[in-house]
Design a protein around this motif. Structure first.
Motif, mmCIF file in Angstrom:
data_model
loop_
_atom_site.group_PDB
_atom_site.id
_atom_site.type_symbol
_atom_site.label_atom_id
_atom_site.label_comp_id
_atom_site.label_asym_id
_atom_site.label_seq_id
_atom_site.Cartn_x
_atom_site.Cartn_y
_atom_site.Cartn_z
ATOM 1 N N THR A 1 50.496 66.345 24.186
ATOM 2 C CA THR A 1 49.174 65.916 24.670
ATOM 3 C C THR A 1 48.484 67.007 25.492
ATOM 4 N N VAL B 1 41.527 67.623 24.570
ATOM 5 C CA VAL B 1 41.279 66.924 23.292
ATOM 6 C C VAL B 1 42.027 65.599 23.276
ATOM 7 N N GLY C 1 44.540 62.900 22.703
ATOM 8 C CA GLY C 1 45.944 62.832 22.290
ATOM 9 C C GLY C 1 46.124 61.918 21.088
ATOM 10 N N HIS D 1 55.529 63.866 35.237
ATOM 11 C CA HIS D 1 54.671 64.015 34.050
ATOM 12 C C HIS D 1 53.791 65.239 34.331
ATOM 13 N N SER E 1 51.446 51.737 31.711
ATOM 14 C CA SER E 1 51.485 52.915 30.833
ATOM 15 C C SER E 1 51.950 52.556 29.420
ATOM 16 N N VAL F 1 51.150 55.045 26.202
ATOM 17 C CA VAL F 1 52.099 56.024 25.652
ATOM 18 C C VAL F 1 52.484 55.662 24.220
ATOM 19 N N ASP F 2 52.870 56.686 23.480
ATOM 20 C CA ASP F 2 53.303 56.493 22.094
ATOM 21 C C ASP F 2 52.278 55.728 21.265
ATOM 22 N N ALA G 1 47.999 54.570 21.896
ATOM 23 C CA ALA G 1 47.266 53.559 22.669
ATOM 24 C C ALA G 1 47.107 52.302 21.813
#
Ligand code: FAD
Length: 404
Positions: A132, A136, A138, A217, A366, A370-371, A373
């Motif tokens: 990510t 731009v 992700g 992170h 989150s 993550v993985d 949206a």
């Protein structure tokens, strides 16, 4: 023939052993560390105990020193881990190392396997996955700007990443960079590289602070990072494919741990309602509170079935992307709703930091990002439903068709 929901003996055995280890070792140690500190030493000792108990790297093949469990057994093991704070780390099956181990197992050359996968499985090093970027979206990896230019038999990487979990303290990163800007299809533009974190030009800028605090992170700048040809993982232009192969099982592994988190939140909801006296009875007598319990129980049950079915498809080598997307969206939102209901039932206590629920809710948020949206999964699911109707005249194959 009836569907047999009996768990195979080896899956049952793995679940029992992990459950007992989490209940008897990890949970009490974490409770102690919360009051006394000593986290680093405490977790190092727990990891040694897990290894000695044969509960190490459950998702990895036995020849690599793991337990050799498939996705179905891992669904149960990960849910048990999810009932503790860092149970998955104790067993060395935590994100992002777990996904990286799968990726390396699938794509690494023999040399890369010995250099990077072996110490990762042994628990001697940690890793991260860098895709990510701040500039731009992700959600569209074809737009990745971090780029690698060829220079003799080396590549020079420049770019900017963020939210790279576990970067600080990791030994290497799997980095997705653009190598072929004009490739058609655009999915062939990116390549994965294994990059040593101590390589000159690999600069960790900061640990991005989130609503759940500092979670390692990291924001990273790549400034003329030189890597040899042999650092390419899975072949030039294969970065997108590698991400897809990695994300299916890694997404599901998140879901499995989130089921454990949700179980915990629901148990807290029910215990609080049973214990809280009011109006001559307890909170649990109120039908509005019972409705929260019932809705949560149904959502949790559906989540378990969805995750198990998706794990079954992965294990059998069948197409799984639609089912994993549906499971990921459902579980992430179920976790959010159940944790929120548990806070509601706890009243002011739930909102306070005296209860772990507020922290659980901040972490749960989150899950919807993550993985993939929520919206990315919803649009993919809808696309598959439309394609199924266009091509077959039925939604069957886009709604878990293996079931019926
Ligand atoms: C705690 C945490 C840990 C992370 N760890 C890592 C990591 O280790 N490595 C890594 O590479 N990344 C990591 N990420 C980043 C994560 O993968 C991205 O946040 C995610 O892919 C979304 O990308 P983005 O943030 O750029 O949002 P964008 O892509 O900009 O999307 C923003 C929003 O736009 C909407 N949207 C996007 N696509 C669509 C669509 N097709 N239709 C409708 N709406 C849409 C959604 O609401 C989405 O939330 C982490 C993120 C978090 C929060």
């Amino acid at each position: 023939m009836a569907i047999d929901f009996t768990l195979p003996p080896d899956v049952l055995e793995a679940r029992t052993r992990v459950r007992e280890f989490m209940e008897n070792k990890v949970a009490p140690a974490e409770a102690r560390m919360r009051t006394e500190g000593g986290w680093r030493k405490g977790y190092a000792a727990l990891r040694e105990e897990a290894k000695a108990a044969g509960l190490w790297a459950p998702h990895m093949p036995t020849e690599w020193g793991g337990m050799g469990l498939g996705p179905l057994a891992m669904a149960f093991v990960s849910a048990e881990c999810g009932r503790t704070q860092l149970g998955a780390y104790v067993l060395n099956c935590h994100a992002p190392d777990e996904g990286n181990m799968h990726t390396l197992l699938h794509f690494a050359t023999k040399e890369q396997g010995e250099k990077y996968l072996r110490p990762l499985v042994d628990g001697k090093v940690r890793s991260c996955f860098a895709m990510t970027e701040p500039e731009v979206a992700g959600s569209d990896p074809t737009g990745i700007r971090t780029h690698a230019e060829r220079d003799g038999d080396h590549w020079v990487i420049n770019g900017h990443k963020w939210f790279i979990s576990g970067a600080r303290g990791a030994t290497f990163a799997i980095v997705i960079a653009r190598t072929d800007p004009d490739a058609d299809p655009p999915q062939a533009r990116n390549t994965a590289f294994i990059v040593d974190i101590d390589a000159p030009g690999f600069n960790i800028v900061r640990d991005v602070e989130t609503m759940a605090g500092h979670g390692n992170h990291c924001e990273i700048r790549f400034e003329n990072v030189r890597v040899p040809d042999g650092a390419i993982l899975g072949g030039r232009g294969q970065g997108h494919r590698l991400g897809q192969v990695r994300l299916g099982p890694a997404r599901l592994a998140h879901c499995m741990r989130w089921i454990g988190n949700a179980e915990l939140a629901l148990e807290m909801l029910v215990k609080r309602a049973l214990d809280r006296p009011l109006h001559g009875g307890v909170l649990a007598d109120k039908q509005l509170i019972q409705a929260k319990m019932a809705e949560s129980a149904m959502e949790l049950y559906a989540a378990k079935l969805m995750v198990l079915h998706a794990a079954y498809l992965i294990e059998k080598g069948k197409p799984f992307r639609q089912e994993v997307s549906m499971a990921k969206h459902h579980v992430a939102n179920m976790l959010w709703r159940i944790t929120d209901r548990a806070i509601q039932v706890h009243g002011a206590l739930g909102y306070s930091t005296d209860s772990p629920l507020e922290k659980m809710l901040r972490h749960a948020r989150s899950a919807r990002l993550v993985d993939g949206a929520d919206e990315v999964h919803l649009s993919q699911i809808a696309l598959n439903v439309m394609n199924a109707v266009r091509e077959d005249g039925s939604t069957r194959r886009a709604t878990g068709f293996e079931l019926l």
